[in-house]
Scaffold this motif. Structure first.
Motif, PDB file in Angstrom:
ATOM      1  N   PHE A 164      31.243 -74.337  16.708  1.00  0.00           N
ATOM      2  CA  PHE A 164      32.305 -74.284  17.164  1.00  0.00           C
ATOM      3  C   PHE A 164      33.494 -73.274  16.836  1.00  0.00           C
ATOM      4  O   PHE A 164      33.805 -73.167  17.658  1.00  0.00           O
ATOM      5  CB  PHE A 164      32.625 -75.605  16.725  1.00  0.00           C
ATOM      6  CG  PHE A 164      32.622 -77.146  17.276  1.00  0.00           C
ATOM      7  CD1 PHE A 164      31.018 -77.202  18.005  1.00  0.00           C
ATOM      8  CD2 PHE A 164      32.754 -78.355  16.700  1.00  0.00           C
ATOM      9  CE1 PHE A 164      31.077 -78.329  18.458  1.00  0.00           C
ATOM     10  CE2 PHE A 164      32.839 -79.373  17.203  1.00  0.00           C
ATOM     11  CZ  PHE A 164      31.647 -79.645  18.069  1.00  0.00           C
ATOM     12  N   GLU A 165      33.139 -72.063  16.048  1.00  0.00           N
ATOM     13  CA  GLU A 165      34.034 -70.735  15.759  1.00  0.00           C
ATOM     14  C   GLU A 165      33.710 -70.552  16.704  1.00  0.00           C
ATOM     15  O   GLU A 165      35.185 -69.326  17.351  1.00  0.00           O
ATOM     16  CB  GLU A 165      33.498 -70.155  14.487  1.00  0.00           C
ATOM     17  CG  GLU A 165      34.822 -71.573  12.976  1.00  0.00           C
ATOM     18  CD  GLU A 165      33.853 -70.478  11.549  1.00  0.00           C
ATOM     19  OE1 GLU A 165      34.932 -71.194  11.787  1.00  0.00           O
ATOM     20  OE2 GLU A 165      33.546 -69.918  11.383  1.00  0.00           O
ATOM     21  N   LYS A 166      32.120 -69.775  17.286  1.00  0.00           N
ATOM     22  CA  LYS A 166      32.109 -69.369  18.628  1.00  0.00           C
ATOM     23  C   LYS A 166      33.136 -69.321  19.722  1.00  0.00           C
ATOM     24  O   LYS A 166      33.218 -68.638  20.280  1.00  0.00           O
ATOM     25  CB  LYS A 166      30.535 -69.094  18.626  1.00  0.00           C
ATOM     26  CG  LYS A 166      30.348 -68.274  19.394  1.00  0.00           C
ATOM     27  CD  LYS A 166      28.600 -68.000  19.653  1.00  0.00           C
ATOM     28  CE  LYS A 166      28.478 -67.040  20.581  1.00  0.00           C
ATOM     29  NZ  LYS A 166      27.109 -66.428  21.033  1.00  0.00           N
ATOM     30  N   LYS A 167      33.333 -70.851  20.424  1.00  0.00           N
ATOM     31  CA  LYS A 167      33.666 -71.077  21.137  1.00  0.00           C
ATOM     32  C   LYS A 167      35.113 -71.186  21.187  1.00  0.00           C
ATOM     33  O   LYS A 167      35.910 -70.963  22.149  1.00  0.00           O
ATOM     34  CB  LYS A 167      33.509 -72.615  21.670  1.00  0.00           C
ATOM     35  CG  LYS A 167      31.972 -73.065  21.829  1.00  0.00           C
ATOM     36  CD  LYS A 167      31.107 -74.391  21.992  1.00  0.00           C
ATOM     37  CE  LYS A 167      29.981 -74.608  22.798  1.00  0.00           C
ATOM     38  NZ  LYS A 167      29.041 -73.467  21.991  1.00  0.00           N
ATOM     39  N   ILE A 168      35.356 -71.721  19.814  1.00  0.00           N
ATOM     40  CA  ILE A 168      37.137 -71.219  19.920  1.00  0.00           C
ATOM     41  C   ILE A 168      37.548 -69.767  20.736  1.00  0.00           C
ATOM     42  O   ILE A 168      38.741 -69.095  20.934  1.00  0.00           O
ATOM     43  CB  ILE A 168      37.273 -71.310  18.618  1.00  0.00           C
ATOM     44  CG1 ILE A 168      37.371 -73.063  18.353  1.00  0.00           C
ATOM     45  CG2 ILE A 168      39.228 -70.769  17.878  1.00  0.00           C
ATOM     46  CD1 ILE A 168      37.900 -72.782  16.663  1.00  0.00           C
ATOM     47  N   TRP A 169      36.521 -68.847  19.602  1.00  0.00           N
ATOM     48  CA  TRP A 169      36.338 -67.589  19.942  1.00  0.00           C
ATOM     49  C   TRP A 169      36.504 -66.895  21.285  1.00  0.00           C
ATOM     50  O   TRP A 169      37.774 -66.691  21.798  1.00  0.00           O
ATOM     51  CB  TRP A 169      35.678 -67.190  19.625  1.00  0.00           C
ATOM     52  CG  TRP A 169      35.541 -65.583  19.610  1.00  0.00           C
ATOM     53  CD1 TRP A 169      36.406 -64.301  19.947  1.00  0.00           C
ATOM     54  CD2 TRP A 169      34.321 -64.425  20.666  1.00  0.00           C
ATOM     55  NE1 TRP A 169      35.750 -63.281  20.299  1.00  0.00           N
ATOM     56  CE2 TRP A 169      34.182 -63.056  20.718  1.00  0.00           C
ATOM     57  CE3 TRP A 169      32.428 -65.029  20.542  1.00  0.00           C
ATOM     58  CZ2 TRP A 169      33.167 -62.311  21.159  1.00  0.00           C
ATOM     59  CZ3 TRP A 169      31.949 -64.533  21.411  1.00  0.00           C
ATOM     60  CH2 TRP A 169      32.595 -62.675  21.458  1.00  0.00           C
ATOM     61  N   MET A 170      35.690 -67.809  22.228  1.00  0.00           N
ATOM     62  CA  MET A 170      35.241 -67.546  23.674  1.00  0.00           C
ATOM     63  C   MET A 170      36.088 -68.185  24.082  1.00  0.00           C
ATOM     64  O   MET A 170      37.055 -67.158  25.414  1.00  0.00           O
ATOM     65  CB  MET A 170      33.814 -67.901  24.045  1.00  0.00           C
ATOM     66  CG  MET A 170      32.497 -67.156  23.109  1.00  0.00           C
ATOM     67  SD  MET A 170      31.289 -68.337  23.649  1.00  0.00           S
ATOM     68  CE  MET A 170      30.606 -67.583  25.133  1.00  0.00           C
ATOM     69  N   PHE A 171      37.097 -69.337  24.214  1.00  0.00           N
ATOM     70  CA  PHE A 171      38.195 -70.209  25.089  1.00  0.00           C
ATOM     71  C   PHE A 171      39.637 -69.448  24.527  1.00  0.00           C
ATOM     72  O   PHE A 171      40.659 -69.095  25.499  1.00  0.00           O
ATOM     73  CB  PHE A 171      38.487 -71.309  24.477  1.00  0.00           C
ATOM     74  CG  PHE A 171      37.240 -72.099  25.097  1.00  0.00           C
ATOM     75  CD1 PHE A 171      37.338 -72.599  26.418  1.00  0.00           C
ATOM     76  CD2 PHE A 171      36.167 -73.000  24.430  1.00  0.00           C
ATOM     77  CE1 PHE A 171      36.812 -73.595  27.628  1.00  0.00           C
ATOM     78  CE2 PHE A 171      35.473 -74.502  25.441  1.00  0.00           C
ATOM     79  CZ  PHE A 171      34.956 -74.238  26.494  1.00  0.00           C
ATOM     80  N   GLU A 172      39.150 -68.823  23.608  1.00  0.00           N
ATOM     81  CA  GLU A 172      40.901 -67.889  22.753  1.00  0.00           C
ATOM     82  C   GLU A 172      40.596 -66.393  23.914  1.00  0.00           C
ATOM     83  O   GLU A 172      41.241 -66.158  24.794  1.00  0.00           O
ATOM     84  CB  GLU A 172      41.022 -67.955  21.743  1.00  0.00           C
ATOM     85  CG  GLU A 172      41.187 -68.940  20.908  1.00  0.00           C
ATOM     86  CD  GLU A 172      41.363 -68.379  19.795  1.00  0.00           C
ATOM     87  OE1 GLU A 172      42.757 -69.567  19.451  1.00  0.00           O
ATOM     88  OE2 GLU A 172      41.038 -68.004  18.872  1.00  0.00           O
ATOM     89  N   ALA A 173      39.384 -65.744  23.742  1.00  0.00           N
ATOM     90  CA  ALA A 173      39.309 -64.962  24.439  1.00  0.00           C
ATOM     91  C   ALA A 173      39.920 -65.267  26.528  1.00  0.00           C
ATOM     92  O   ALA A 173      40.273 -63.918  27.335  1.00  0.00           O
ATOM     93  CB  ALA A 173      38.311 -64.161  24.480  1.00  0.00           C
ATOM     94  N   TYR A 174      38.678 -66.184  26.885  1.00  0.00           N
ATOM     95  CA  TYR A 174      39.134 -66.618  28.236  1.00  0.00           C
ATOM     96  C   TYR A 174      41.171 -66.857  29.021  1.00  0.00           C
ATOM     97  O   TYR A 174      41.342 -66.361  29.644  1.00  0.00           O
ATOM     98  CB  TYR A 174      38.422 -67.675  28.185  1.00  0.00           C
ATOM     99  CG  TYR A 174      38.604 -68.250  29.837  1.00  0.00           C
ATOM    100  CD1 TYR A 174      37.879 -67.835  31.035  1.00  0.00           C
ATOM    101  CD2 TYR A 174      39.797 -69.499  30.400  1.00  0.00           C
ATOM    102  CE1 TYR A 174      38.207 -68.677  31.544  1.00  0.00           C
ATOM    103  CE2 TYR A 174      40.129 -69.947  31.435  1.00  0.00           C
ATOM    104  CZ  TYR A 174      39.030 -69.644  31.973  1.00  0.00           C
ATOM    105  OH  TYR A 174      39.469 -69.618  33.762  1.00  0.00           O
ATOM    106  N   GLN A 175      41.428 -67.362  27.654  1.00  0.00           N
ATOM    107  CA  GLN A 175      42.671 -67.577  27.820  1.00  0.00           C
ATOM    108  C   GLN A 175      44.206 -66.115  27.568  1.00  0.00           C
ATOM    109  O   GLN A 175      44.969 -65.996  28.252  1.00  0.00           O
ATOM    110  CB  GLN A 175      43.653 -68.026  26.534  1.00  0.00           C
ATOM    111  CG  GLN A 175      43.575 -69.093  26.823  1.00  0.00           C
ATOM    112  CD  GLN A 175      44.296 -70.194  26.206  1.00  0.00           C
ATOM    113  OE1 GLN A 175      43.865 -70.299  24.254  1.00  0.00           O
ATOM    114  NE2 GLN A 175      44.447 -71.764  26.566  1.00  0.00           N
ATOM    115  N   ALA A 176      43.150 -64.947  26.954  1.00  0.00           N
ATOM    116  CA  ALA A 176      43.902 -63.860  27.076  1.00  0.00           C
ATOM    117  C   ALA A 176      44.105 -62.979  28.436  1.00  0.00           C
ATOM    118  O   ALA A 176      43.863 -63.773  29.318  1.00  0.00           O
ATOM    119  CB  ALA A 176      43.280 -62.876  25.680  1.00  0.00           C
TER     120      ALA A 176
END
Length: 144
Positions: free
Chosen positions: A132-144
């Motif tokens: 889940f922490e990896k997914k958080i990182w990926m979705f936050e990167a997507y939002q950037a």
């Protein structure tokens, strides 16, 4: 202390049931230029959550607990909020918030598993947090 662990794991089971449904909503209703990306990502995540939902419920049974198993119970136990948003950016934001909530609660549950020397449940929580922490990182990167 065992009853507290059972309660926390039941909340996790309920959260997975609610999150699974929310992710289906997002998967079905996402629109716009990012449709193909988000449609696929929401599907991959709900498939993972579905596996975890079953795994955590079975773990709870294995250690002598009784997992919640009805919509009424899930809605009473969940710490997540249902969603009807149709905006892709809001969908992604909600996924991030839900993942962060799940990680926070699972980290709190690890403290109990450690005290109870329940290494198997602790390992399950740790591997889920890592994913889940990896997914958080990926979705936050997507939002950037």
């Amino acid at each position: 202390m065992k009853k507290i662990l059972d309660s926390k794991l039941n909340t996790t089971v309920a959260n997975f049931a609610v999150f699974f449904t929310k992710l289906h909503h997002f998967h079905w209703f996402v629109k716009g230029p990012k449709f193909f990306e988000l449609h696929k990502q929401f599907e991959a995540l709900y498939e993972e959550v579905n596996e975890l939902y079953d795994t955590f419920a079975e773990r709870l049974i294995t250690i002598g607990g009784k997992p919640a198993s009805s919509l009424k119970q899930y809605l009473a136990l969940t710490t997540l909020k249902e969603s009807e948003t149709l905006e892709p950016a809001s969908m992604v934001s909600e996924v991030i918030l839900d993942l962060k909530q799940l990680v926070k609660e699972m980290k709190e549950t690890i403290e109990l598993t450690s005290e109870l020397k329940d290494d198997a449940t602790e390992d399950l929580l740790i591997s889920t947090i890592q994913s889940f922490e990896k997914k958080i990182w990926m979705f936050e990167a997507y939002q950037a």
